[in-house]
Design an enzyme around this catalytic site. Structure first.
Site, short mmCIF file in Angstrom:
data_model
loop_
_atom_site.label_atom_id
_atom_site.label_comp_id
_atom_site.label_asym_id
_atom_site.label_seq_id
_atom_site.Cartn_x
_atom_site.Cartn_y
_atom_site.Cartn_z
N LEU A 37 0.80 -1.01 0.07
CA LEU A 37 -0.42 -0.21 0.00
C LEU A 37 0.80 1.82 0.24
CD1 LEU A 37 -2.82 -1.00 2.84
CD2 LEU A 37 -3.44 -1.31 0.07
N THR A 125 7.39 -4.80 -18.87
CA THR A 125 7.50 -3.85 -19.04
C THR A 125 8.12 -4.08 -20.90
OG1 THR A 125 7.13 -1.51 -19.66
CG2 THR A 125 9.10 -2.52 -17.92
N ASP A 126 7.27 -3.51 -21.54
CA ASP A 126 8.75 -2.89 -23.31
C ASP A 126 9.30 -2.66 -22.75
OD1 ASP A 126 6.55 -1.24 -23.11
OD2 ASP A 126 6.03 -0.98 -24.66
N GLU A 127 9.21 -1.33 -22.28
CA GLU A 127 9.85 -0.13 -21.96
C GLU A 127 11.51 -1.19 -21.67
OE1 GLU A 127 8.85 3.28 -19.36
OE2 GLU A 127 6.46 2.46 -19.88
N TYR A 150 13.40 3.92 -13.98
CA TYR A 150 12.15 2.90 -14.17
C TYR A 150 12.26 1.69 -14.82
CZ TYR A 150 7.64 0.16 -15.61
OH TYR A 150 6.37 -0.71 -15.45
N LYS A 154 13.40 -2.04 -14.08
CA LYS A 154 12.74 -3.63 -14.52
C LYS A 154 13.23 -4.52 -15.12
CE LYS A 154 8.46 -4.18 -14.13
NZ LYS A 154 7.71 -4.79 -12.88
N ASN A 179 1.71 -0.14 -22.83
CA ASN A 179 1.06 0.66 -21.94
C ASN A 179 -0.75 0.37 -21.51
OD1 ASN A 179 3.58 2.47 -22.81
ND2 ASN A 179 2.73 3.82 -22.05
N ASN A 180 -0.86 0.31 -20.68
CA ASN A 180 -1.96 -0.30 -20.26
C ASN A 180 -3.31 0.73 -20.27
OD1 ASN A 180 -2.06 -3.07 -18.35
ND2 ASN A 180 -0.47 -2.88 -19.82
N ARG A 214 2.92 5.21 -28.42
CA ARG A 214 2.79 4.25 -27.23
C ARG A 214 1.82 3.23 -27.86
NH1 ARG A 214 6.92 6.20 -25.85
NH2 ARG A 214 7.08 7.43 -23.57
P1 NAD Z 1 0.17 0.69 -9.94
O1 NAD Z 1 1.99 1.69 -10.12
O2 NAD Z 1 -0.33 0.53 -10.02
O3 NAD Z 1 0.50 -0.92 -9.17
C1 NAD Z 1 2.08 -1.42 -7.77
C2 NAD Z 1 1.08 -1.35 -7.13
O4 NAD Z 1 2.46 -2.26 -6.79
C3 NAD Z 1 1.10 -0.99 -5.51
O5 NAD Z 1 -0.23 -1.53 -4.70
C4 NAD Z 1 1.67 -0.46 -5.01
O6 NAD Z 1 1.35 -0.37 -3.80
C5 NAD Z 1 2.31 -2.12 -4.86
N1 NAD Z 1 4.08 -1.98 -4.72
C6 NAD Z 1 5.15 -1.21 -4.41
N2 NAD Z 1 5.64 -1.48 -4.22
C7 NAD Z 1 6.05 -2.98 -3.54
C8 NAD Z 1 6.46 -3.07 -2.03
N3 NAD Z 1 7.97 -3.19 -2.08
N4 NAD Z 1 5.98 -4.57 -1.90
C9 NAD Z 1 4.62 -4.53 -1.65
N5 NAD Z 1 4.09 -3.64 -2.54
C10 NAD Z 1 4.46 -2.72 -3.22
O7 NAD Z 1 1.52 -0.30 -10.65
P2 NAD Z 1 0.56 -1.13 -12.38
O8 NAD Z 1 0.36 -0.33 -13.77
O9 NAD Z 1 -0.31 -1.91 -11.80
O10 NAD Z 1 1.99 -1.98 -12.97
C11 NAD Z 1 1.93 -3.47 -12.67
C12 NAD Z 1 3.04 -4.07 -12.76
O11 NAD Z 1 2.77 -4.23 -13.94
C13 NAD Z 1 4.83 -3.24 -12.25
O12 NAD Z 1 4.73 -4.40 -12.35
C14 NAD Z 1 5.06 -2.88 -13.98
O13 NAD Z 1 5.73 -2.72 -14.09
C15 NAD Z 1 4.21 -3.51 -15.14
N6 NAD Z 1 3.88 -2.93 -16.00
C16 NAD Z 1 2.86 -1.48 -16.26
C17 NAD Z 1 2.24 -1.37 -17.39
C18 NAD Z 1 1.60 -0.36 -17.30
O14 NAD Z 1 1.40 0.16 -18.35
N7 NAD Z 1 1.07 0.10 -16.15
C19 NAD Z 1 2.69 -2.05 -17.95
C20 NAD Z 1 3.65 -3.02 -18.61
C21 NAD Z 1 3.86 -3.59 -17.44
P1 TYD Z 2 2.99 7.53 -18.79
O1 TYD Z 2 1.63 7.06 -19.15
O2 TYD Z 2 3.67 7.75 -18.14
O3 TYD Z 2 3.20 6.40 -19.81
P2 TYD Z 2 5.15 5.52 -20.18
O4 TYD Z 2 6.08 7.00 -19.42
O5 TYD Z 2 5.19 4.45 -19.04
O6 TYD Z 2 4.74 5.14 -21.27
O7 TYD Z 2 3.09 8.13 -20.36
C1 TYD Z 2 2.29 7.96 -21.46
C2 TYD Z 2 2.97 8.77 -22.38
O8 TYD Z 2 2.19 10.31 -22.43
C3 TYD Z 2 4.39 8.77 -22.73
O9 TYD Z 2 4.93 9.54 -24.23
C4 TYD Z 2 4.66 10.40 -21.57
C5 TYD Z 2 3.15 11.17 -22.27
N1 TYD Z 2 2.76 12.06 -20.86
C6 TYD Z 2 2.32 13.15 -21.55
O10 TYD Z 2 2.62 13.53 -22.32
N2 TYD Z 2 2.19 13.76 -19.63
C7 TYD Z 2 1.81 13.51 -19.39
O11 TYD Z 2 1.32 14.23 -18.08
C8 TYD Z 2 1.75 12.48 -19.09
C9 TYD Z 2 1.44 11.49 -17.49
C10 TYD Z 2 2.51 11.39 -19.56
#
Ligand code: NAD
Ligand code: TYD
Length: 340
Positions: A37, A125-127, A150, A154, A179-180, A214
């Site tokens: 949390l 992640t693809d990043e 970041y 990863k 990106n989700n 993205r």
């Molecule tokens: P998020 O930031 O919404 O959630 C991360 C969760 O992990 C949070 O609930 C946080 O409390 C918990 N957390 C953080 N540090 C912790 C720790 N030390 N111990 C236990 N819990 C901890 O992230 P998300 O967008 O749901 O992403 C989830 C995973 O998917 C991540 O590993 C991220 O790298 C990966 N991912 C995300 C995306 C995206 O577009 N959001 C895309 C590809 C991969």
């Molecule tokens: P983000 O949602 O932070 O995902 P990621 O950086 O992991 O791809 O950003 C998606 C794209 O949008 C990225 O190219 C950065 C851009 N962006 C903005 O232009 N303005 C914003 O306020 C944010 C948060 C992201």
């Protein structure tokens, strides 16, 4: 089977729990939701499952070996979502990214080996592949070239997990998704930030020229891919997951403006993110060909539904923007389920 879902109170983790307890995974797993949390974890994301027999929430940190050891008892499989996930935060302060995304993976992997866990899915992640020019796609054998704190953390977590597979026989599989977007995404990421800002009549900050690309995927498509990998994926493999849906940020912005009936005066071009990756795009043919997964949500419909979700769940994101959500654990949950 007892399934440990770490980071379950975050965006993708909570959607994955929903899939496992109210969707395609129903009936097969007892879900242990483990989450520290942090600012990104929100128990409101899991409130629909609180009363279910096949669900348990445990507050804990993957960086804490004692807590991890306790929670790993009798666990059959781990899906690790726990991470610091926001690029901009990693640029401002990197320490938690290193400790959670790297050392946290080691601590989980060590405990998983000791407890004979049968599957360890490291959600990545693809990043980690870096940035593409205007052509080309990330494949699983594309060299890793992470550019942000970041993505570097990863990538390190992925490599550690794979080393635990090679050296200690931990049955690791890595997924790397694009990106989700979708319900419960924290309003610091592009799509939910822009939706909620516009709902509050605020401007939306577009970084640089807005021409970064993205590959957007609906969170449930990502979760369905993880479920297939968990059940059918090959140990030691990496699977890319992508929506086949490349969009520039300015295109996404304009689309959201249109859906919310706002004009372009709400766009504010702001200073670009340092080291901003230009383009991500995924070749998902491995998971499609080998495991039969395909994205099911069409982007235009998924985005419209997501906007509808934020419209109908204003109290959820208002509580985040005001900071009130941080009290939810104490108010709603007391100390039930806490280790230590
Ligand atoms: P998020 O930031 O919404 O959630 C991360 C969760 O992990 C949070 O609930 C946080 O409390 C918990 N957390 C953080 N540090 C912790 C720790 N030390 N111990 C236990 N819990 C901890 O992230 P998300 O967008 O749901 O992403 C989830 C995973 O998917 C991540 O590993 C991220 O790298 C990966 N991912 C995300 C995306 C995206 O577009 N959001 C895309 C590809 C991969
Ligand atoms: P983000 O949602 O932070 O995902 P990621 O950086 O992991 O791809 O950003 C998606 C794209 O949008 C990225 O190219 C950065 C851009 N962006 C903005 O232009 N303005 C914003 O306020 C944010 C948060 C992201």
């Amino acid at each position: 089977m007892k399934l440990l879902v770490t980071g379950a109170a975050g965006f993708i983790g909570a959607n994955f729990v929903r899939l496992m307890l109210k969707g395609r995974g129903t009936g097969k797993y007892k879900v242990i939701a483990f989450d520290a949390l942090t600012y990104a974890g929100n128990l409101a994301n899991l409130k629909d499952f609180e009363e279910q027999e096949d669900f348990e929430f445990i507050k804990g940190d993957i960086r804490n070996p004692e807590q991890v050891e306790t929670v790993m008892e009798d666990v059959g499989a781990v899906v690790n979502f726990a991470a610091e996930s926001h690029v901009d935060r990693s640029i401002l302060a990197g320490a938690d990214f290193i400790s959670t995304n790297i050392d946290g993976v080691r601590i989980l992997a060590e405990a998983a080996v000791r407890h004979g866990v049968k599957r360890f899915i490291q959600v990545s992640t693809d990043e980690v592949y870096g940035s593409l020019e205007s052509t080309g796609l990330f494949r699983e054998d594309t060299p890793l070239h992470p550019n942000s704190p970041y993505s570097a953390s990863k990538a390190a977590g992925d490599l550690l997990a794979l080393a635990w597979q090679h050296t200690f026989g931990l049955p690791v599989i890595i997924t790397r998704c694009s990106n989700n977007y979708g319900p419960y995404q924290f309003p610091e990421k592009l799509i939910p930030l822009f939706i909620t800002n516009l709902m509050e009549d605020k401007k939306v900050p577009v970084y640089g020229d807005g021409m970064q690309v993205r590959d957007w995927i609906h969170v449930m498509d990502h979760c369905r891919a993880i479920l297939i990998v968990l059940e059918k994926g090959r140990v030691g493999e990496v699977y890319n997951i992508g929506g086949g849906n490349e969009r520039t940020n300015i295109d996404i912005t304009r689309r959201i403006l249109r859906l919310l009936r706002k004009d372009e005066s709400f766009i504010e071009h702001v200073t670009d993110r340092p080291g901003h990756d230009r383009r991500y795009a995924i070749d998902a043919s491995k998971i499609t060909g080998e495991l039969g997964w395909r994205p099911e949500v069409v982007f235009e419909a998924g985005l419209a539904e997501t906007i509808e979700w934020y419209r109908n769940n204003e109290s959820w994101w208002q509580a985040i923007k005001s900071g009130d959500y941080l009290n939810y654990y104490q108010q709603q949950y007391g100390r039930r389920g806490v280790i230590g």
